[in-house]
Design an enzyme around this catalytic site. Structure first.
Site, PDB file in Angstrom:
ATOM      1  N   LYS A 162       0.759  -1.164  -0.357  1.00  0.00           N
ATOM      2  CA  LYS A 162       0.484  -0.066   0.076  1.00  0.00           C
ATOM      3  C   LYS A 162       0.917   1.080  -0.537  1.00  0.00           C
ATOM      4  O   LYS A 162       2.312   0.968   1.161  1.00  0.00           O
ATOM      5  CB  LYS A 162      -0.686   0.115   1.286  1.00  0.00           C
ATOM      6  CG  LYS A 162      -1.972  -0.923   1.456  1.00  0.00           C
ATOM      7  CD  LYS A 162      -3.039  -0.867   0.224  1.00  0.00           C
ATOM      8  CE  LYS A 162      -4.059  -1.401  -0.335  1.00  0.00           C
ATOM      9  NZ  LYS A 162      -4.942  -2.024   0.919  1.00  0.00           N
ATOM     10  N   ARG A 185      -4.433 -10.121   4.049  1.00  0.00           N
ATOM     11  CA  ARG A 185      -4.586 -10.136   2.698  1.00  0.00           C
ATOM     12  C   ARG A 185      -3.489  -9.720   2.532  1.00  0.00           C
ATOM     13  O   ARG A 185      -2.922  -8.592   2.571  1.00  0.00           O
ATOM     14  CB  ARG A 185      -6.272  -9.476   2.623  1.00  0.00           C
ATOM     15  CG  ARG A 185      -5.620  -9.540   1.208  1.00  0.00           C
ATOM     16  CD  ARG A 185      -7.267  -8.822   0.462  1.00  0.00           C
ATOM     17  NE  ARG A 185      -7.597  -8.332  -0.956  1.00  0.00           N
ATOM     18  CZ  ARG A 185      -7.110  -8.028  -2.058  1.00  0.00           C
ATOM     19  NH1 ARG A 185      -5.813  -6.825  -1.262  1.00  0.00           N
ATOM     20  NH2 ARG A 185      -7.131  -8.000  -3.194  1.00  0.00           N
TER      21      ARG A 185
END
Length: 284
Positions: free
Chosen positions: A229, A263
């Protein structure tokens, strides 16, 4: 300390049978990301071709994935192109049944109830809604009718650095849980995801990870997806494919503070890191 247990003060609902093995073990479950898209932020186009998608699913399983999360529409915060339900299903149709046939539970990453129903009819076992049952009014009814686990993720249309992000997440989850209850979705079906990188500034994503314990008040399993991210690149300048170290650091700390499902794009490395951290903790 790596822990997958909720604090004693949290009122834990019964656990859905599919989730039970993952939520009662020491090492968090790992969900492997499979993007069947041309424009996902870190691997767009790599697995759009059916043969490439099938091969990647098999690799994720061999690397230790407990769940394969397949999505056919990019949900990256910047620059993604919305697609129709028909286009999503067209991308999924050549690969979905084959991925399900590999035998590892599959989740469908979609915000459209029509796509989720199509995937569940094909054998998918989990719904993963990046809008937490709040974008498509039919989503909660679909989840309730199939009785499958659902990942309820926090999201916002735009980041607002002025807000208290933890209060916003709590309010969002309260609303999602109300929607779920009215539709007949049982608490045992629900997993909460605070949505790292979605509708948040990088600083807010870091805040969520730092204050993850606060979300345990809901008494529901937590999923964290910090993989590659943008916030990692603000701490240590890097491109998405260069953020493995930051991803693992975030995921280990998330597991330490209650995340029970992780995840990740880099499954083998994430599984190894979680297992080693747990082994060290067990030796204390």
């Amino acid at each position: 300390m790596i822990t997958t247990k909720l604090p004693l003060a949290a009122a834990k609902p019964p656990v859905h049978p599919l989730l039970q093995p993952w939520l009662t073990r020491r090492v968090p479950a790992v969900m492997g990301v499979l993007n069947v898209t041309p424009d996902s932020f870190s691997d767009g186009g790599k697995f759009l071709a059916p043969d490439a998608a099938r091969a990647q699913a098999a690799k994720l399983i061999a690397d230790g994935a407990d769940i394969i999360d397949i999505g056919a529409e990019s949900t990256r915060p910047y620059g993604s192109q919305p697609v129709s339900a028909a286009e999503e299903m067209a991308r999924l149709r050549p690969v979905l049944a084959d991925v399900v046939a590999l035998g590892t539970p599959v989740s469908i990453d979609s915000m459209k109830a029509e796509v989720v129903a199509f995937a569940l009819d094909t054998g998918v076992a989990i719904a993963n809604d990046v809008w937490g049952l709040q974008r498509d009014p039919a989503m909660a009814e679909v989840v309730a009718s199939y009785g499958v686990p659902v990942i309820v993720m926090h999201n916002r249309d735009a980041a607002d650095p002025a807000i208290d992000i933890m209060a916003d997440i709590a309010m969002f989850f309260d609303h999602s849980l109300t929607i779920a209850a009215k539709a007949g979705v049982r608490q045992e079906q629900i997993v909460l995801d605070p949505g790292i990188g979605f509708g948040k500034t990088p600083e807010q994503s870091i805040t969520v990870l730092a204050r993850l314990d606060e979300l345990q008040r809901f008494g529901l399993p937590l999923l964290i997806g910090a993989s590659r991210k943008r916030f990692i690149g603000t701490v240590s300048p890097s491109e998405p494919q260069q953020r493995l170290g930051g991803s693992i650091a975030a995921h280990l700390l998330a597991a330490q503070h209650g995340a029970q499902i992780i995840r990740a794009h880099d499954v083998a490395e994430t599984v190894q890191a979680l297992r080693v951290a747990c082994a060290i903790d067990d030796a204390r």
